[in-house]
Design a protein around this motif. Structure first.
Motif, mmCIF file in Angstrom:
data_model
loop_
_atom_site.group_PDB
_atom_site.id
_atom_site.type_symbol
_atom_site.label_atom_id
_atom_site.label_comp_id
_atom_site.label_asym_id
_atom_site.label_seq_id
_atom_site.Cartn_x
_atom_site.Cartn_y
_atom_site.Cartn_z
ATOM 1 N N ALA A 433 6.447 -7.714 -3.003
ATOM 2 C CA ALA A 433 7.654 -6.952 -3.348
ATOM 3 C C ALA A 433 7.581 -6.440 -4.786
ATOM 4 C CB ALA A 433 8.892 -7.825 -3.153
ATOM 5 N N ALA A 434 7.127 -7.289 -5.699
ATOM 6 C CA ALA A 434 7.051 -6.873 -7.108
ATOM 7 C C ALA A 434 6.005 -5.764 -7.268
ATOM 8 C CB ALA A 434 6.705 -8.071 -7.987
ATOM 9 N N LEU A 435 4.884 -5.894 -6.565
ATOM 10 C CA LEU A 435 3.865 -4.844 -6.633
ATOM 11 C C LEU A 435 4.404 -3.542 -6.042
ATOM 12 C CD1 LEU A 435 1.036 -3.719 -7.087
ATOM 13 C CD2 LEU A 435 0.294 -4.848 -4.990
ATOM 14 N N GLU A 436 5.098 -3.661 -4.900
ATOM 15 C CA GLU A 436 5.634 -2.454 -4.263
ATOM 16 C C GLU A 436 6.612 -1.735 -5.179
ATOM 17 O OE1 GLU A 436 7.258 -3.733 -0.529
ATOM 18 O OE2 GLU A 436 5.260 -4.246 0.239
ATOM 19 N N SER A 437 7.388 -2.506 -5.939
ATOM 20 C CA SER A 437 8.352 -1.812 -6.797
ATOM 21 C C SER A 437 7.625 -1.092 -7.944
ATOM 22 C CB SER A 437 9.470 -2.759 -7.246
ATOM 23 O OG SER A 437 9.281 -3.154 -8.548
ATOM 24 N N ALA A 438 6.527 -1.658 -8.437
ATOM 25 C CA ALA A 438 5.740 -0.937 -9.457
ATOM 26 C C ALA A 438 5.092 0.311 -8.842
ATOM 27 C CB ALA A 438 4.678 -1.855 -10.051
ATOM 28 N N ILE A 439 4.622 0.176 -7.602
ATOM 29 C CA ILE A 439 4.028 1.343 -6.919
ATOM 30 C C ILE A 439 5.087 2.444 -6.781
ATOM 31 C CG2 ILE A 439 3.131 2.163 -4.691
ATOM 32 C CD1 ILE A 439 1.662 -0.561 -4.429
ATOM 33 N N ALA A 440 6.294 2.043 -6.412
ATOM 34 C CA ALA A 440 7.368 3.032 -6.229
ATOM 35 C C ALA A 440 7.650 3.759 -7.553
ATOM 36 C CB ALA A 440 8.628 2.345 -5.717
ATOM 37 N N ARG A 441 7.643 2.997 -8.658
ATOM 38 C CA ARG A 441 7.887 3.641 -9.968
ATOM 39 C C ARG A 441 6.745 4.601 -10.304
ATOM 40 N NH1 ARG A 441 8.117 0.620 -14.553
ATOM 41 N NH2 ARG A 441 7.151 -1.235 -13.680
ATOM 42 N N ALA A 442 5.528 4.180 -9.984
ATOM 43 C CA ALA A 442 4.374 5.042 -10.278
ATOM 44 C C ALA A 442 4.442 6.321 -9.450
ATOM 45 C CB ALA A 442 3.074 4.290 -9.999
ATOM 46 N N LEU A 443 4.795 6.176 -8.156
ATOM 47 C CA LEU A 443 4.863 7.364 -7.291
ATOM 48 C C LEU A 443 5.947 8.324 -7.782
ATOM 49 C CD1 LEU A 443 4.428 5.670 -3.787
ATOM 50 C CD2 LEU A 443 2.750 7.059 -5.023
ATOM 51 N N ALA A 444 7.053 7.757 -8.244
ATOM 52 C CA ALA A 444 8.148 8.612 -8.723
ATOM 53 C C ALA A 444 7.704 9.393 -9.960
ATOM 54 C CB ALA A 444 9.375 7.753 -9.034
ATOM 55 N N LEU A 445 7.021 8.718 -10.863
ATOM 56 C CA LEU A 445 6.585 9.425 -12.082
ATOM 57 C C LEU A 445 5.519 10.472 -11.753
ATOM 58 C CD1 LEU A 445 7.241 9.277 -15.169
ATOM 59 C CD2 LEU A 445 5.092 8.048 -15.425
ATOM 60 N N TYR A 446 4.674 10.144 -10.775
ATOM 61 C CA TYR A 446 3.605 11.074 -10.404
ATOM 62 C C TYR A 446 4.189 12.411 -9.916
ATOM 63 C CZ TYR A 446 -0.850 12.649 -8.531
ATOM 64 O OH TYR A 446 -1.993 13.357 -8.288
ATOM 65 N N ARG A 447 5.383 12.337 -9.346
ATOM 66 C CA ARG A 447 6.017 13.577 -8.861
ATOM 67 C C ARG A 447 6.599 14.412 -9.994
ATOM 68 N NH1 ARG A 447 8.901 10.116 -5.507
ATOM 69 N NH2 ARG A 447 7.420 9.175 -4.067
ATOM 70 N N GLU A 448 6.481 13.911 -11.217
ATOM 71 C CA GLU A 448 6.926 14.684 -12.395
ATOM 72 C C GLU A 448 5.695 14.921 -13.276
ATOM 73 O OE1 GLU A 448 10.747 13.549 -14.227
ATOM 74 O OE2 GLU A 448 10.532 11.740 -13.022
ATOM 75 N N PRO A 449 4.920 15.965 -12.941
ATOM 76 C CA PRO A 449 3.600 16.114 -13.565
ATOM 77 C C PRO A 449 3.630 16.145 -15.101
ATOM 78 C CG PRO A 449 3.837 17.627 -11.724
ATOM 79 C CD PRO A 449 5.174 16.975 -11.905
ATOM 80 N N ALA A 450 4.636 16.742 -15.683
ATOM 81 C CA ALA A 450 4.643 16.843 -17.148
ATOM 82 C C ALA A 450 4.793 15.460 -17.773
ATOM 83 C CB ALA A 450 5.776 17.759 -17.607
ATOM 84 N N ARG A 451 5.696 14.645 -17.185
ATOM 85 C CA ARG A 451 5.901 13.309 -17.743
ATOM 86 C C ARG A 451 4.668 12.442 -17.471
ATOM 87 N NH1 ARG A 451 11.246 10.641 -15.975
ATOM 88 N NH2 ARG A 451 11.263 9.700 -18.038
#
Ligand code: ADP
Length: 485
Positions: A433-451
């Protein structure tokens, strides 16, 4: 300052893990700062075949059951540093790893083999093997070299101060107490204050008890190993030495790991010109049979496959990772159960999960360059190097907040993103669960290419070169010996 480094492996000749990288890079970095550095290595085939201009400086025997032992002095290829080789063909001219047969079984005579390495270190320090050069500091690495510290303590001729670096406390070099007589040490060493460990002999404990100073490869790990959770049964011993224990982060060999000059890559790149990284990603996808999707976040893993590395968590989190549209590329070898599980995952998700079982230095460079993220979900991690390589290659680490990972990666929290200090993603509990939540944060940031690119730039700007770490070791030597550099 004359410093002898004693170790069982060295990059690029013999490598089973990060230890070899450190032994390959730290001594030349110390030499560049003006120290008079030599190495002592076992005469493993890859080492004896590569050392330049070896000449005999001592021979004798029988020692530890080897009829004849020679000490040869030559020069390392690449760094050209002077190196002593313990040439004992009976012990060291074997296929396989320094510690195991090609079938993965520990060599039955590891006690004798690594006692000999330690004995040689202590007697070079005593001036008995090469009167032309005696070190002021003997720096020993992991259990394989730790007996140097015990033999130094037993050798009245040696005045050198010893440093013992713990690269991984989990591998301890435990042997039968019944073999103590073969070590040739006074009986006082067979004591709970010495190398006795719950009815066994512990070479690791020889380093922890007899070295003048103990270091680990990151500050956080040096605190962790004094706890029951991370102490591998030796936390009490470490707490007893607390004022002598410190942590110095490993560095990166910036000549070997540099995306701008890396000959393994299809296209070089740097923080100012990142087009090459997109080409590396496309090449990696093609080579590994992943779908040619430039926009799919590509998670990479380069790792030994052991429970330490927490890769079972990646298997558990795989559905979430794939549901987020990501791909996974893994290169690793080790535990057959994990190897089979990752292979099965690749079979179940063709084009989305790709796995290479095996050890391949060149491909590790390609994978780290081509991936968008490098996953290091370790249960414990003394320092960790792959996350450092990831930072340098703009491949954001997604790692557990332990040991050196906690010391080298700045989590992309809202605040760190605002301040521009984020370099990756950290998670706490060793749970899917903890890994999945980090993955979710990474995926969200990846969708914002500039950031995402801003975090890449911050990651690539980190300086983990050896010069800083070597200066810290040199300072430690200076404090121990009272000598200027
Ligand atoms: P450890 O020493 O615990 O294995 P580190 O992160 O300190 O972990 O160092 C691992 C080193 O080994 C890194 O240089 C990494 O790139 C390399 N490595 C691990 N597995 C492989 C592999 N299968 N192929 C190539 N290199 C590998």
């Amino acid at each position: 300052m004359r410093v002898l480094h004693v170790a069982a492996e060295i990059f690029p000749l013999v490598k089973t893990g990060g230890l070899a990288d450190v032994v390959g890079a730290l001594p030349p970095a110390l030499a560049a700062l003006g120290a008079d550095v030599r190495l002592l290595l076992p005469g493993l085939p890859a080492i004896t075949e590569s050392v330049l201009h070896p000449r005999l400086v001592w021979q004798g025997g029988p020692l530890f059951g080897a009829a004849r032992v020679a000490i040869r002095l030559g020069r390392m290829p690449y760094s050209k540093l002077p190196v002593y080789i313990v040439d004992a063909p009976w012990f060291f001219r074997r296929p396989g790893s320094p510690y195991q047969s090609p079938q993965g079984v520990e060599w039955a005579d590891n006690l004798q083999r690594f006692a000999l390495l330690g004995w040689a270190g202590a007697h070079i320090a005593g001036g008995e093997l090469d009167p032309a050069w005696t070190p002021t500091v003997v720096h020993t690495h992991d259990w394989h070299a730790a007996m140097t510290c015990a033999y130094l303590a037993a050798n009245p001729a040696a005045t050198a101060r010893s440093v013992f670096t713990v690269h991984n406390l989990a591998y301890q070099g435990l042997f039968s107490q019944g073999d103590f007589g073969q070590l040739g040490l006074p009986s006082a060493f067979l004591h709970s204050h010495g190398i006795e460990y719950h009815g066994q002999l512990s070479f690791m404990k020889a380093g922890l008890k007899y070295a003048r100073r103990i270091t680990t490869v990151s500050p956080t790990y040096s605190a962790e190993i004094a706890t029951h959770e991370f102490g591998c049964g030796l936390d009490g011993v470490i707490r007893g030495r607390r004022s002598d224990v410190s942590g110095i982060l490993n560095g990166v060999d910036t000549a070997v790991w540099n995306p701008a000059t890396d000959p393994s890559l299809v296209a070089p790149y740097d923080a100012q010109a990142l087009e090459g990284k997109a080409r590396c990603k496309a090449a990696l996808q093609a080579q590994m049979g992943l779908a040619a999707q430039p926009d799919a976040p590509l998670f990479g893993v380069v790792s030994r496959l052991t429970s330490q590395k927490g890769l079972d968590l990646v298997l558990a989190a795989l559905p979430a990772l794939l549901a987020g549209g990501a791909q996974l590329a893994l290169q690793g070898a080790g535990d057959p159960v994990l190897e089979a599980a990752f292979q099965a995952a690749a079979d179940a998700h063709p084009g989305r999960v790709a796995v290479r079982i095996g050890y391949d230095e060149t491909f590790a460079h390609r994978l780290i360059a081509g991936a968008d993220l490098i996953m290091v979900p370790s249960r414990f991690e003394p320092c960790g190097l792959t996350q450092l390589y990831g930072l340098r290659y703009g491949t954001l680490p997604l790692a557990r907040r332990v040991g050196g990972l906690a010391d080298t990666v700045t989590d992309a929290s809202d605040e760190a993103l605002r301040q521009g200090s984020a370099t990756g993603f950290l998670f706490g509990a060793a749970t899917p669960a903890a890994l999945e939540s980090a993955i979710a944060r990474a995926l969200a940031l990846y969708r914002e290419p500039a950031r995402w690119r801003a975090v890449m730039h911050q990651a690539m700007a980190q300086d983990f070169s050896w010069a800083g770490s070597a200066a810290r070791y040199l300072e430690l030597y200076r404090v121990m010996t009272g000598e200027p550099h």
